[in-house]
Enzyme design. Structure first.
Site, PDB file in Angstrom:
ATOM      1  N   GLY A 133      34.634  14.862 -13.458  1.00  0.00           N
ATOM      2  CA  GLY A 133      33.623  15.745 -12.000  1.00  0.00           C
ATOM      3  C   GLY A 133      33.041  14.579 -11.392  1.00  0.00           C
ATOM      4  O   GLY A 133      33.536  15.292 -10.319  1.00  0.00           O
ATOM      5  N   GLU A 184      35.910  14.263  -8.976  1.00  0.00           N
ATOM      6  CA  GLU A 184      35.876  14.978  -8.070  1.00  0.00           C
ATOM      7  C   GLU A 184      35.169  15.303  -7.150  1.00  0.00           C
ATOM      8  O   GLU A 184      35.114  15.805  -6.007  1.00  0.00           O
ATOM      9  CB  GLU A 184      36.542  15.944  -8.879  1.00  0.00           C
ATOM     10  CG  GLU A 184      37.428  16.378  -9.477  1.00  0.00           C
ATOM     11  CD  GLU A 184      37.258  17.225 -11.077  1.00  0.00           C
ATOM     12  OE1 GLU A 184      36.644  17.048 -12.024  1.00  0.00           O
ATOM     13  OE2 GLU A 184      38.096  18.658 -11.290  1.00  0.00           O
ATOM     14  N   GLU A 235      40.170  14.114 -18.063  1.00  0.00           N
ATOM     15  CA  GLU A 235      39.949  15.754 -19.084  1.00  0.00           C
ATOM     16  C   GLU A 235      40.928  16.229 -20.328  1.00  0.00           C
ATOM     17  O   GLU A 235      40.761  16.391 -21.145  1.00  0.00           O
ATOM     18  CB  GLU A 235      40.163  16.479 -17.788  1.00  0.00           C
ATOM     19  CG  GLU A 235      39.567  16.806 -16.740  1.00  0.00           C
ATOM     20  CD  GLU A 235      39.051  16.093 -16.148  1.00  0.00           C
ATOM     21  OE1 GLU A 235      39.855  14.812 -15.835  1.00  0.00           O
ATOM     22  OE2 GLU A 235      37.952  16.364 -14.591  1.00  0.00           O
TER      23      GLU A 235
HETATM   24  N1  CO8 Z   1      29.113  14.723 -20.492  1.00  0.00           N
HETATM   25  C1  CO8 Z   1      27.169  15.169 -21.064  1.00  0.00           C
HETATM   26  N2  CO8 Z   1      26.666  13.851 -21.839  1.00  0.00           N
HETATM   27  C2  CO8 Z   1      27.368  12.525 -21.359  1.00  0.00           C
HETATM   28  C3  CO8 Z   1      28.831  12.766 -20.074  1.00  0.00           C
HETATM   29  C4  CO8 Z   1      29.125  14.063 -19.704  1.00  0.00           C
HETATM   30  N3  CO8 Z   1      30.815  13.655 -18.971  1.00  0.00           N
HETATM   31  N4  CO8 Z   1      29.129  11.497 -20.102  1.00  0.00           N
HETATM   32  C5  CO8 Z   1      28.320  10.597 -21.332  1.00  0.00           C
HETATM   33  N5  CO8 Z   1      26.690  11.458 -21.708  1.00  0.00           N
HETATM   34  C6  CO8 Z   1      25.741  11.114 -22.248  1.00  0.00           C
HETATM   35  C7  CO8 Z   1      26.285  10.849 -23.901  1.00  0.00           C
HETATM   36  O1  CO8 Z   1      26.232  12.128 -24.571  1.00  0.00           O
HETATM   37  C8  CO8 Z   1      25.382   9.696 -24.008  1.00  0.00           C
HETATM   38  O2  CO8 Z   1      24.064  10.972 -24.533  1.00  0.00           O
HETATM   39  P1  CO8 Z   1      23.182  10.303 -25.293  1.00  0.00           P
HETATM   40  O3  CO8 Z   1      22.643   8.865 -25.322  1.00  0.00           O
HETATM   41  O4  CO8 Z   1      22.264  11.734 -26.168  1.00  0.00           O
HETATM   42  O5  CO8 Z   1      24.155  10.423 -26.601  1.00  0.00           O
HETATM   43  C9  CO8 Z   1      24.697   9.313 -22.879  1.00  0.00           C
HETATM   44  O6  CO8 Z   1      25.531   9.884 -21.843  1.00  0.00           O
HETATM   45  C10 CO8 Z   1      24.731   7.501 -22.441  1.00  0.00           C
HETATM   46  O7  CO8 Z   1      26.489   7.748 -23.007  1.00  0.00           O
HETATM   47  P2  CO8 Z   1      27.215   6.933 -23.576  1.00  0.00           P
HETATM   48  O8  CO8 Z   1      26.367   6.493 -25.091  1.00  0.00           O
HETATM   49  O9  CO8 Z   1      28.571   7.806 -24.499  1.00  0.00           O
HETATM   50  O10 CO8 Z   1      28.011   5.824 -22.991  1.00  0.00           O
HETATM   51  P3  CO8 Z   1      28.464   4.403 -23.374  1.00  0.00           P
HETATM   52  O11 CO8 Z   1      28.435   3.481 -22.667  1.00  0.00           O
HETATM   53  O12 CO8 Z   1      28.990   4.225 -25.168  1.00  0.00           O
HETATM   54  O13 CO8 Z   1      30.225   5.271 -22.895  1.00  0.00           O
HETATM   55  C11 CO8 Z   1      31.345   6.314 -21.020  1.00  0.00           C
HETATM   56  C12 CO8 Z   1      30.358   5.692 -21.412  1.00  0.00           C
HETATM   57  C13 CO8 Z   1      32.830   6.263 -21.327  1.00  0.00           C
HETATM   58  C14 CO8 Z   1      31.827   7.575 -19.923  1.00  0.00           C
HETATM   59  C15 CO8 Z   1      30.854   8.247 -21.851  1.00  0.00           C
HETATM   60  O14 CO8 Z   1      29.651   8.217 -21.862  1.00  0.00           O
HETATM   61  C16 CO8 Z   1      32.274   8.649 -21.498  1.00  0.00           C
HETATM   62  O15 CO8 Z   1      33.228   9.301 -21.966  1.00  0.00           O
HETATM   63  N6  CO8 Z   1      31.740  10.265 -21.480  1.00  0.00           N
HETATM   64  C17 CO8 Z   1      32.146  11.288 -21.129  1.00  0.00           C
HETATM   65  C18 CO8 Z   1      33.311  10.673 -19.666  1.00  0.00           C
HETATM   66  C19 CO8 Z   1      34.549  12.439 -19.245  1.00  0.00           C
HETATM   67  O16 CO8 Z   1      34.997  12.761 -20.298  1.00  0.00           O
HETATM   68  N7  CO8 Z   1      33.980  12.725 -18.063  1.00  0.00           N
HETATM   69  C20 CO8 Z   1      34.794  13.918 -17.900  1.00  0.00           C
HETATM   70  C21 CO8 Z   1      34.151  15.205 -18.485  1.00  0.00           C
HETATM   71  S1  CO8 Z   1      35.075  16.204 -17.660  1.00  0.00           S
HETATM   72  C22 CO8 Z   1      35.374  17.398 -16.844  1.00  0.00           C
HETATM   73  O17 CO8 Z   1      34.415  16.038 -16.081  1.00  0.00           O
HETATM   74  C23 CO8 Z   1      35.766  18.209 -16.143  1.00  0.00           C
HETATM   75  C24 CO8 Z   1      35.251  19.636 -15.651  1.00  0.00           C
HETATM   76  C25 CO8 Z   1      35.918  20.443 -15.107  1.00  0.00           C
HETATM   77  C26 CO8 Z   1      35.034  21.549 -15.487  1.00  0.00           C
HETATM   78  C27 CO8 Z   1      35.920  22.981 -15.881  1.00  0.00           C
HETATM   79  C28 CO8 Z   1      34.764  23.677 -15.304  1.00  0.00           C
HETATM   80  C29 CO8 Z   1      34.623  24.384 -17.035  1.00  0.00           C
END
Ligand code: CO8
Length: 257
Positions: A111, A114, A134
Site C-alpha cells: 500500500g 500504491e 502482497e
Molecule cells: N503492517 C503492520 N505492521 C507493520 C508493517 C505492516 N505492513 N510493516 C512493518 N510493521 C511493523 C512490524 O510488525 C514491527 O512491529 P513490532 O515492532 O511491534 O514488532 C515494526 O513495524 C518494525 O518492523 P520489523 O521489525 O519487521 O522491521 P524489519 O526492519 O525487520 O523489516 C520490513 C522491515 C521488511 C519492511 C518488514 O517490516 C515487512 O516485511 N513488512 C511488511 C511489508 C509488506 O508486506 N507490506 C505489504 C502489506 S499488504 C498491502 O499493503 C496490501 C494493500 C492492499 C490491501 C487490500 C485491502 C484489504
C-alpha cells in the site's frame, strides 16, 4: 497530547504530509487513511496551494504497506470496504489540482508503493526499497497497484513485481521509471527547497493547467486529448499570467506571478 497520525507543514503553499506511525513503519490503517482523506478534502480548495508532498516519519520507511495486523481477520466484505476507502482517498490525492510528489525515504511496500503511485511523481532516497509483496501474504495489491503500476512502468515489469513479490532498490526503481530521481537521504530537504523555489516562481494557473492537461488527456484518445490541450492552452491567454510571463521575457526581467 498524542502525536498526530499525519503531520502537516506548509511552506509558501508547498504542503508536506508526513505519515506518522514510525514504530509500525508508517503502515496504513483505517485511522491513518481517514485522517489522510480529511486532510486532502481540506487541501482541495485551499487558496495559494502550490504542491503537496507526501512522506513518512523516521529514517526507515516511507510506508511499509497497509496494516497487516489490522487486515488479518477481515471478512471479504470488510476487505472490500477497506480497499474502497483507500482507493477513494488515493483518487482524492491524484485529483488535487497541484503537483503531488512522494518523497520516498526507506521502505515503500504494498500500500505504500500504491500511495507513491497515486502521486504525480516520486523522488527516492538511496536507501529506498520498493515492492508489491502482497502475494507473499496470500493477497494481491488492493490499493490500485495492479492498475497504476503498469501505467507507470509497463505491464511486463508490473507483472514481474506483482507476481514475484520481489523487492527492488532505488537504482532499479529509477531505471524502470517508478521514481524520477534518487538522492542521498540527507539531500531530500534540499530537493524540497529547490522544488519550492521552482514551483513558487512559476505561474500557479499554468502549473495547474499543465497537470490537468496531462491527467485528463491520459484517459482519452489522442485526438480528443489534443483538443483538450488546445482548450487549456487558449484559456491561458484569458488570465494575467500569460501577459506577465511573456512581457517579462520581452522586457528582460523576471516574471512576477
Ligand atoms: N503492517 C503492520 N505492521 C507493520 C508493517 C505492516 N505492513 N510493516 C512493518 N510493521 C511493523 C512490524 O510488525 C514491527 O512491529 P513490532 O515492532 O511491534 O514488532 C515494526 O513495524 C518494525 O518492523 P520489523 O521489525 O519487521 O522491521 P524489519 O526492519 O525487520 O523489516 C520490513 C522491515 C521488511 C519492511 C518488514 O517490516 C515487512 O516485511 N513488512 C511488511 C511489508 C509488506 O508486506 N507490506 C505489504 C502489506 S499488504 C498491502 O499493503 C496490501 C494493500 C492492499 C490491501 C487490500 C485491502 C484489504
Amino acid at each position: 497530547m498524542s502525536e498526530p497520525l499525519i503531520e502537516v507543514a506548509d511552506q509558501a503553499g508547498i504542503v508536506t504530509l508526513t505519515i506518522n506511525r514510525p514504530k509500525a513503519l508508517n503502515a496504513l490503517n483505517g485511522a491513518v487513511l481517514s485522517e489522510l482523506d480529511r486532510l486532502l478534502d481540506e487541501l482541495q480548495g485551499r487558496e495559494g496551494l502550490r504542491a503537496v508532498l507526501v512522506t513518512g516519519a523516521g529514517e526507515k520507511a516511507f510506508v511499509a504497506g497497509a496494516d497487516i495486523a489490522e487486515m488479518r481477520d477481515k471478512t471479504p466484505e470488510q476487505a472490500r470496504r477497506f480497499a474502497r476507502q483507500a482507493l477513494a482517498t488515493f483518487k482524492r490525492l491524484e485529483a488535487l489540482p497541484v503537483p503531488t510528489v512522494a518523497l520516498v525515504n526507506g521502505f515503500c511496500l504494498g500500500g505504500g508503493c500504491e500511495l507513491a503511485l497515486a502521486c504525480d511523481w516520486a523522488v527516492a532516497s538511496d536507501n529506498a526499497i520498493f515492492g508489491q509483496p502482497e502475494v507473499l501474504l496470500g493477497v494481491i495489491p488492493g490499493f490500485g497497484g495492479t492498475q497504476r503500476l503498469p501505467r507507470r512502468v509497463g505491464p511486463a515489469m508490473a507483472l514481474d513485481l506483482c507476481t514475484t513479490g520481489r523487492k527492488i532498490d532505488a537504482a532499479e526503481a529509477l531505471r524502470i521509471g517508478l521514481v524520477n530521481r534518487v538522492l542521498a537521504q540527507d539531500e531530500l530537504p534540499a530537493y524540497v527547497a529547490e522544488l519550492t523555489k521552482q514551483l513558487g516562481g512559476n505561474g500557479p494557473a499554468s502549473v495547474r493547467g499543465a497537470k490537468q492537461a496531462i491527467h485528463d488527456g491520459m484517459d482519452q484518445d489522442l485526438e480528443s486529448a489534443l483538443a483538450l490541450e488546445t482548450s487549456l492552452f487558449a484559456l491561458c491567454f484569458a488570465g494575467d499570467e500569460q501577459r506577465e510571463g511573456m512581457s517579462a521575457f520581452v522586457e528582460k526581467r523576471k516574471p512576477n506571478f
